[in-house]
Design an enzyme around this catalytic site. Structure first.
Site, PDB file in Angstrom:
ATOM      1  N   HIS A  17      -6.322 -17.060   3.929  1.00 47.97           N
ATOM      2  CA  HIS A  17      -6.343 -16.217   5.134  1.00 47.97           C
ATOM      3  C   HIS A  17      -7.689 -16.333   5.830  1.00 47.97           C
ATOM      4  CE1 HIS A  17      -8.776 -13.369   2.863  1.00 47.97           C
ATOM      5  NE2 HIS A  17      -7.830 -13.275   1.937  1.00 47.97           N
ATOM      6  N   HIS A  20     -11.019 -16.391   3.877  1.00 44.82           N
ATOM      7  CA  HIS A  20     -11.381 -17.667   3.247  1.00 44.82           C
ATOM      8  C   HIS A  20     -11.966 -18.611   4.291  1.00 44.82           C
ATOM      9  CE1 HIS A  20      -7.985 -16.247   0.570  1.00 44.82           C
ATOM     10  NE2 HIS A  20      -8.937 -16.432  -0.313  1.00 44.82           N
ATOM     11  N   CYS A 125      -0.183  -0.598 -21.570  1.00 42.64           N
ATOM     12  CA  CYS A 125       1.232  -0.398 -21.271  1.00 42.64           C
ATOM     13  C   CYS A 125       2.052  -1.327 -22.166  1.00 42.64           C
ATOM     14  CB  CYS A 125       1.545  -0.714 -19.810  1.00 42.64           C
ATOM     15  SG  CYS A 125       3.319  -0.662 -19.451  1.00 42.64           S
ATOM     16  N   CYS A 128       4.324  -3.709 -20.139  1.00 43.76           N
ATOM     17  CA  CYS A 128       3.611  -4.824 -19.508  1.00 43.76           C
ATOM     18  C   CYS A 128       2.932  -5.706 -20.561  1.00 43.76           C
ATOM     19  CB  CYS A 128       2.499  -4.332 -18.575  1.00 43.76           C
ATOM     20  SG  CYS A 128       3.034  -3.343 -17.174  1.00 43.76           S
ATOM     21  N   CYS A 143       1.673   3.997 -16.056  1.00 43.51           N
ATOM     22  CA  CYS A 143       1.622   2.605 -15.611  1.00 43.51           C
ATOM     23  C   CYS A 143       2.046   2.515 -14.150  1.00 43.51           C
ATOM     24  CB  CYS A 143       2.567   1.759 -16.470  1.00 43.51           C
ATOM     25  SG  CYS A 143       2.793   0.085 -15.821  1.00 43.51           S
ATOM     26  N   HIS A 146       5.587   0.536 -14.363  1.00 49.22           N
ATOM     27  CA  HIS A 146       6.709   1.139 -15.094  1.00 49.22           C
ATOM     28  C   HIS A 146       6.716   2.662 -15.052  1.00 49.22           C
ATOM     29  CE1 HIS A 146       6.133  -2.905 -16.923  1.00 49.22           C
ATOM     30  NE2 HIS A 146       7.454  -2.921 -16.774  1.00 49.22           N
ATOM     31  N   LYS A 296      -9.143  -2.334   8.496  1.00 53.27           N
ATOM     32  CA  LYS A 296      -8.922  -3.436   7.578  1.00 53.27           C
ATOM     33  C   LYS A 296      -7.648  -4.184   7.977  1.00 53.27           C
ATOM     34  CE  LYS A 296      -8.636  -4.279   2.636  1.00 53.27           C
ATOM     35  NZ  LYS A 296      -8.783  -3.691   1.304  1.00 53.27           N
ATOM     36  N   LYS A 299      -0.939  -6.450   6.586  1.00 60.55           N
ATOM     37  CA  LYS A 299       0.364  -6.867   7.099  1.00 60.55           C
ATOM     38  C   LYS A 299       1.086  -5.700   7.740  1.00 60.55           C
ATOM     39  CE  LYS A 299       0.967 -10.335   3.651  1.00 60.55           C
ATOM     40  NZ  LYS A 299       1.018 -10.032   2.240  1.00 60.55           N
TER      41      LYS A 299
END
Length: 503
Positions: A17, A20, A125, A128, A143, A146, A296, A299
RNA sequence: GGCCCUGUAGCUCAGUGGUAAGAGCACCCGGCUCAUAACCGGCGAGACGCAGGUUCGAAUCCUGCCAGGGCUACCA
């Protein structure tokens, strides 16, 4: 003199993006500038490919980690030519040579007594099969994925004795005032240091996608240590038949974003010291580009700016110029396509592009394309005196915006010079022939010297101008006004450098 | 909670103790014609976030407050 500059390496889990692109462009400008100065320059960039997120993403997409990394590293690599960025090497932390060298260096750290076996305690977790960090845990120690309750678990890890480097790092900051820039970032690093250093875990036991710990094959190195070492390991294998480490280490500047300041200004020098290596000379922390609304980029807000949208519409030079001109380098600042369009039109097209056009056109029209061996105007020359030194001093201080502004003031000055001298009137007066010679030679020389200075920022456009002026030399010694006044120079007219967009 | 940064002309910002606070952009007016209808000049009654304080003198230092943002160690 050698100059070794790096970007941070991009984590392959994300998409390339604007951030970078920004860092790569800024670094490329400095690298080009130092090459102009005939410094022995090496510019490194690359990708960071190990760690759990990559392993997870690969699995989720049905790939082996290495295949997934291959796929994504290619995207980052492909971005660079679109930006006019030309690194000397592109490192991938999954390169076997890198992995080997990481093991060598960290084995040395181990042998030097800076590693010990300890216990990492964290919120775990079971679903996980993974530890969670404080700031991602939900209310009630749940978590984030989860939403089940986490348990405190221990894992046996090797720890790096970061705390042993407290005083050495304090000394480093005290002795090297330029170690971290800008001052704002330096303060943050020093504040962190003043808070006292704690040891950090160096390895992970529950993970295989990483660099294996040589003294205990059941662990891999925590990805940050593997990643930071890229700056050092790359030199050992970037060139097939030569180890460049002696030639370029320690690094001159690590260009980074403020999110990874702690790793680069604290962990990194400490790690190097632990391995008996010299810490870098400088770390420069650039700001973050924000959306046009000052928030900031995200999207969901739709306020992002895609670097490739800009290069497609305006070209790589325009993106490079815009990013370093619009936002004070080292600070955060808002950017948007409208602002790009404004800068493109007002500055690249109208100020610089048109200056080149009118200069070439007048020399062609009034002097049959030849201004060789004509004296320049001493009054104008005086206003260019010292400019190359001023610009290089700014760039040495990583003040890219300031250096560019110094140059641009002279671009404006030359347009004013045209109005003051009115070559079209001189051309009608035969008695003014000598004066017209001087004016045209001065414009030629002014545009030429400024183009040399602008070359790192807008390499493609300046190369065209310099070729058209008949003086293609981009060496920094040619940046001074007057250097080429006596040279043979036949000019060629060229189409607009930065053509206006059709309405 | 602690620490840090930012708040200056319509917009984006520069300016860290000293002549009447600056730039670019935008707007309006004028000039020019070499040039990409480009360029040059002119035009700003700005409480320098608010309130105190230090100083001969503060946008610039100190304190408090308001608004926005960041950091606060093992996500990269």
């Amino acid at each position: 003199m050698s100059f070794y500059i790096t970007t941070s390496i991009s984590y392959v889990n994300g998409q390339p993006h604007l951030g970078h692109a920004y860092e790569a462009i800024a670094t490329d400008v400095l690298a080009r500038h130092h090459r102009q100065r005939s410094d022995d320059t090496f510019f490194l960039t690359g990708t960071d490919e190990h760690g759990e997120p990559v392993a997870d993403a690969a699995k989720a997409n049905g790939y082996e980690p290495r295949e997934w990394a291959d796929l994504n590293a290619e995207k980052f690599k492909a971005l660079l030519p679109e930006l006019g960025v030309e690194p000397d090497f592109f490192i991938r932390t999954s390169d076997p040579q890198h992995e080997q060298k990481v093991q060598d260096v960290l084995q040395r750290v181990y042998d030097n007594g800076y590693v010990y076996k300890g216990t990492y305690t964290g919120w775990y977790c079971p679903r996980c099969a993974d530890f969670k960090v404080e700031n991602e845990i939900l209310e009630g120690n749940r978590c984030p994925i989860h939403e089940i309750e986490l348990t405190k678990e221990n894992e046996e890890n090797y720890f790096f004795k970061l705390s042993a480097f407290q005083s050495q790092l304090e000394a480093l900051f005290a002795e090297n005032q330029g170690f971290v820039g800008p001052p704002r970032a330096r303060n943050e690093a020093e504040a962190f240091l003043a808070g006292g250093l704690q040891d950090v875990s160096l390895t992970r036991a529950k993970l295989t996608w990483g660099v294996q710990v040589p003294w205990d094959h059941s662990h891999v190195f925590y990805v940050w240590f593997d990643a930071l070492l890229n700056y050092y390991t790359a030199l050992s294998y970037a060139r097939a038949n030569a180890d460049l480490t002696e030639r370029y280490w320690p690094a001159s500047v690590h260009m980074i974003g403020k999110d990874i300041l702690k790793f680069h200004t604290i962990y990194w020098p400490a790690l190097l010291l632990a391995a008996g290596l010299e810490p870098p000379k400088g770390v420069f922390v650039h700001g973050f580009l924000q959306g046009a609304d000052g928030r900031k980029m995200s999207k969901s807000l739709g306020n992002g700016l895609d670097p490739l949208d800009v290069t497609e519409r305006f070209g790589a030079d325009a993106l490079r110029f815009f990013l370093l001109r619009e936002v004070q380098f080292g600070s955060d600042g808002p950017v948007g396509m409208d602002a790009v369009a404004n800068r493109y039109s007002a500055e690249l097209a109208n100020d610089y592009g048109n200056l080149a056009s009118r200069t070439l056109a007048m020399i062609a029209r009034y002097r049959d394309s030849d201004v060789s061996s004509r004296a320049t105007d001493p009054e104008l020359a005086a206003e260019f005196t010292g400019l190359p030194a001023t610009v290089s001093a700014a760039l040495d201080a990583v003040d890219l915006t300031g250096g560019l502004d110094q140059i641009w003031q002279r671009v404006r000055r030359l347009n004013r010079y045209v109005e003051e001298q009115r070559p079209w009137e001189l051309a009608r007066d035969e008695a003014a022939a000598a004066r017209l010679d001087t004016v045209l030679a001065s414009l030629h020389e002014g545009v030429r010297s400024l183009s040399v200075l602008l070359y790192p920022f807008i390499p493609a456009a300046t190369a065209k101008v310099l070729a058209a002026l008949g003086t293609p030399d981009t060496d920094y010694s040619a940046a001074a006004f007057g250097t080429h006044a006596a040279a043979t120079a036949r000019v060629e007219k060229i189409p607009p450098l930065f053509p206006k967009e059709p309405d």
